[in-house]
Scaffold this motif. Structure first.
Motif, PDB file in Angstrom:
ATOM      1  N   ALA A 157       0.834  -1.209   0.000  1.00 13.25           N
ATOM      2  CA  ALA A 157       0.000   0.000   0.000  1.00 13.25           C
ATOM      3  C   ALA A 157       0.865   1.254   0.000  1.00 13.25           C
ATOM      4  N   CYS A 158       1.916   1.257   0.808  1.00  5.92           N
ATOM      5  CA  CYS A 158       2.814   2.422   0.855  1.00  5.92           C
ATOM      6  C   CYS A 158       3.479   2.667  -0.494  1.00  5.92           C
ATOM      7  N   MET A 159       3.813   1.591  -1.186  1.00  5.42           N
ATOM      8  CA  MET A 159       4.495   1.743  -2.481  1.00  5.42           C
ATOM      9  C   MET A 159       3.566   2.291  -3.558  1.00  5.42           C
ATOM     10  N   GLN A 160       2.277   2.468  -3.243  1.00  6.50           N
ATOM     11  CA  GLN A 160       1.345   3.130  -4.152  1.00  6.50           C
ATOM     12  C   GLN A 160       1.335   4.641  -3.923  1.00  6.50           C
ATOM     13  N   GLU A 161       1.970   5.082  -2.844  1.00  8.52           N
ATOM     14  CA  GLU A 161       2.043   6.502  -2.496  1.00  8.52           C
ATOM     15  C   GLU A 161       3.288   7.112  -3.135  1.00  8.52           C
ATOM     16  N   PRO A 162       3.136   8.080  -4.033  1.00  8.05           N
ATOM     17  CA  PRO A 162       4.304   8.677  -4.701  1.00  8.05           C
ATOM     18  C   PRO A 162       5.365   9.206  -3.724  1.00  8.05           C
ATOM     19  N   LEU A 163       4.939   9.774  -2.620  1.00  9.83           N
ATOM     20  CA  LEU A 163       5.889  10.299  -1.637  1.00  9.83           C
ATOM     21  C   LEU A 163       6.727   9.180  -1.020  1.00  9.83           C
ATOM     22  N   PHE A 164       6.094   8.048  -0.716  1.00 10.18           N
ATOM     23  CA  PHE A 164       6.824   6.918  -0.146  1.00 10.18           C
ATOM     24  C   PHE A 164       7.785   6.332  -1.178  1.00 10.18           C
ATOM     25  N   VAL A 165       7.357   6.267  -2.430  1.00  5.62           N
ATOM     26  CA  VAL A 165       8.228   5.766  -3.500  1.00  5.62           C
ATOM     27  C   VAL A 165       9.438   6.687  -3.648  1.00  5.62           C
ATOM     28  N   GLU A 166       9.213   7.989  -3.568  1.00  7.56           N
ATOM     29  CA  GLU A 166      10.315   8.951  -3.627  1.00  7.56           C
ATOM     30  C   GLU A 166      11.300   8.710  -2.468  1.00  7.56           C
ATOM     31  N   PHE A 167      10.754   8.459  -1.274  1.00  8.73           N
ATOM     32  CA  PHE A 167      11.583   8.158  -0.107  1.00  8.73           C
ATOM     33  C   PHE A 167      12.391   6.876  -0.340  1.00  8.73           C
ATOM     34  N   ALA A 168      11.726   5.815  -0.797  1.00 10.41           N
ATOM     35  CA  ALA A 168      12.406   4.539  -1.034  1.00 10.41           C
ATOM     36  C   ALA A 168      13.497   4.693  -2.097  1.00 10.41           C
ATOM     37  N   ASP A 169      13.187   5.426  -3.165  1.00 10.20           N
ATOM     38  CA  ASP A 169      14.176   5.658  -4.216  1.00 10.20           C
ATOM     39  C   ASP A 169      15.381   6.430  -3.688  1.00 10.20           C
ATOM     40  N   CYS A 170      15.119   7.419  -2.844  1.00  8.07           N
ATOM     41  CA  CYS A 170      16.199   8.201  -2.248  1.00  8.07           C
ATOM     42  C   CYS A 170      17.102   7.305  -1.405  1.00  8.07           C
ATOM     43  N   CYS A 171      16.499   6.441  -0.607  1.00  9.01           N
ATOM     44  CA  CYS A 171      17.278   5.500   0.210  1.00  9.01           C
ATOM     45  C   CYS A 171      18.114   4.577  -0.671  1.00  9.01           C
ATOM     46  N   LEU A 172      17.502   4.049  -1.718  1.00  8.44           N
ATOM     47  CA  LEU A 172      18.220   3.122  -2.596  1.00  8.44           C
ATOM     48  C   LEU A 172      19.364   3.801  -3.333  1.00  8.44           C
ATOM     49  N   ARG A 173      19.182   5.047  -3.731  1.00  9.86           N
ATOM     50  CA  ARG A 173      20.275   5.776  -4.397  1.00  9.86           C
ATOM     51  C   ARG A 173      21.476   5.928  -3.459  1.00  9.86           C
ATOM     52  N   ILE A 174      21.214   5.982  -2.180  1.00  9.78           N
ATOM     53  CA  ILE A 174      22.297   6.132  -1.204  1.00  9.78           C
ATOM     54  C   ILE A 174      22.961   4.795  -0.907  1.00  9.78           C
ATOM     55  N   VAL A 175      22.177   3.749  -0.694  1.00  7.92           N
ATOM     56  CA  VAL A 175      22.764   2.466  -0.283  1.00  7.92           C
ATOM     57  C   VAL A 175      23.189   1.586  -1.453  1.00  7.92           C
ATOM     58  N   GLU A 176      22.649   1.838  -2.641  1.00  8.13           N
ATOM     59  CA  GLU A 176      23.027   1.054  -3.816  1.00  8.13           C
ATOM     60  C   GLU A 176      23.312   1.981  -4.998  1.00  8.13           C
ATOM     61  N   PRO A 177      24.334   2.843  -4.888  1.00 10.50           N
ATOM     62  CA  PRO A 177      24.587   3.811  -5.962  1.00 10.50           C
ATOM     63  C   PRO A 177      24.968   3.149  -7.292  1.00 10.50           C
ATOM     64  N   SER A 178      25.497   1.935  -7.261  1.00 14.72           N
ATOM     65  CA  SER A 178      25.891   1.271  -8.496  1.00 14.72           C
ATOM     66  C   SER A 178      24.700   0.924  -9.369  1.00 14.72           C
ATOM     67  N   ARG A 179      23.543   0.695  -8.763  1.00 13.69           N
ATOM     68  CA  ARG A 179      22.339   0.378  -9.554  1.00 13.69           C
ATOM     69  C   ARG A 179      21.899   1.571 -10.372  1.00 13.69           C
ATOM     70  N   GLU A 180      22.082   2.783  -9.837  1.00 11.55           N
ATOM     71  CA  GLU A 180      21.721   3.990 -10.579  1.00 11.55           C
ATOM     72  C   GLU A 180      22.631   4.136 -11.793  1.00 11.55           C
ATOM     73  N   GLU A 181      23.918   3.774 -11.648  1.00 12.32           N
ATOM     74  CA  GLU A 181      24.856   3.864 -12.764  1.00 12.32           C
ATOM     75  C   GLU A 181      24.522   2.869 -13.857  1.00 12.32           C
ATOM     76  N   ASP A 182      23.923   1.716 -13.485  1.00 14.06           N
ATOM     77  CA  ASP A 182      23.572   0.685 -14.450  1.00 14.06           C
ATOM     78  C   ASP A 182      22.387   1.104 -15.324  1.00 14.06           C
ATOM     79  N   SER A 183      21.551   2.031 -14.839  1.00 14.08           N
ATOM     80  CA  SER A 183      20.340   2.432 -15.565  1.00 14.08           C
ATOM     81  C   SER A 183      20.655   3.271 -16.770  1.00 14.08           C
TER      82      SER A 183
END
Length: 126
Positions: free
Chosen positions: A100-126
């Motif tokens: 349900a939270c992942m349907q909320e754009p704000l929560f998705v933005e938060f999750a994406d922000c966290c992932l960019r910090i803890v897994e920066p290599s995945r952003e480079e792969d995109s």
């Protein structure tokens, strides 16, 4: 009482304005109740960190990076996001709540922000 230097700091448990810091790990908390919950969680974290399952762990440095992120702190100031996170933390069916939270754009933005910090290599792969 330990002073808090960062005006954007929030209690590690309830996300309210903190008054104190844990003497062991320096995370902010607002009350004895939250401190006790933090100590209980801290014991759970220690158990997890001592387990053999390393693939799902975030490194200590990345955890520190999350704490230093201005973008993440800014997102956490949003009361709606804070309420979503409290509901998720306190809910019984976390998988259902997470969907349900992942349907909320704000929560998705938060999750994406966290992932960019803890897994920066995945952003480079995109």
């Amino acid at each position: 009482m330990a002073s808090l230097n960062c005006s954007a700091a929030v209690c590690v448990i309830c996300l309210e304005k903190p008054k104190y810091r844990c003497p062991a790990c320096r995370v902010p908390y607002c009350s004895v109740t939250c401190f006790r919950k933090h100590k209980d969680d801290d014991d759970s974290v220690a158990d997890f960190l001592n387990s053999d399952e390393e693939e799902d762990r975030v490194s200590l440095q990345n955890l520190k990076n999350l704490g230093k992120s201005a973008a993440l702190r800014s997102l956490l100031l949003n009361p709606h996001l804070r309420q979503l996170m409290v509901s998720l933390d306190q809910g019984d069916n976390k998988a259902k709540l997470m969907r349900a939270c992942m349907q909320e754009p704000l929560f998705v933005e938060f999750a994406d922000c966290c992932l960019r910090i803890v897994e920066p290599s995945r952003e480079e792969d995109s």
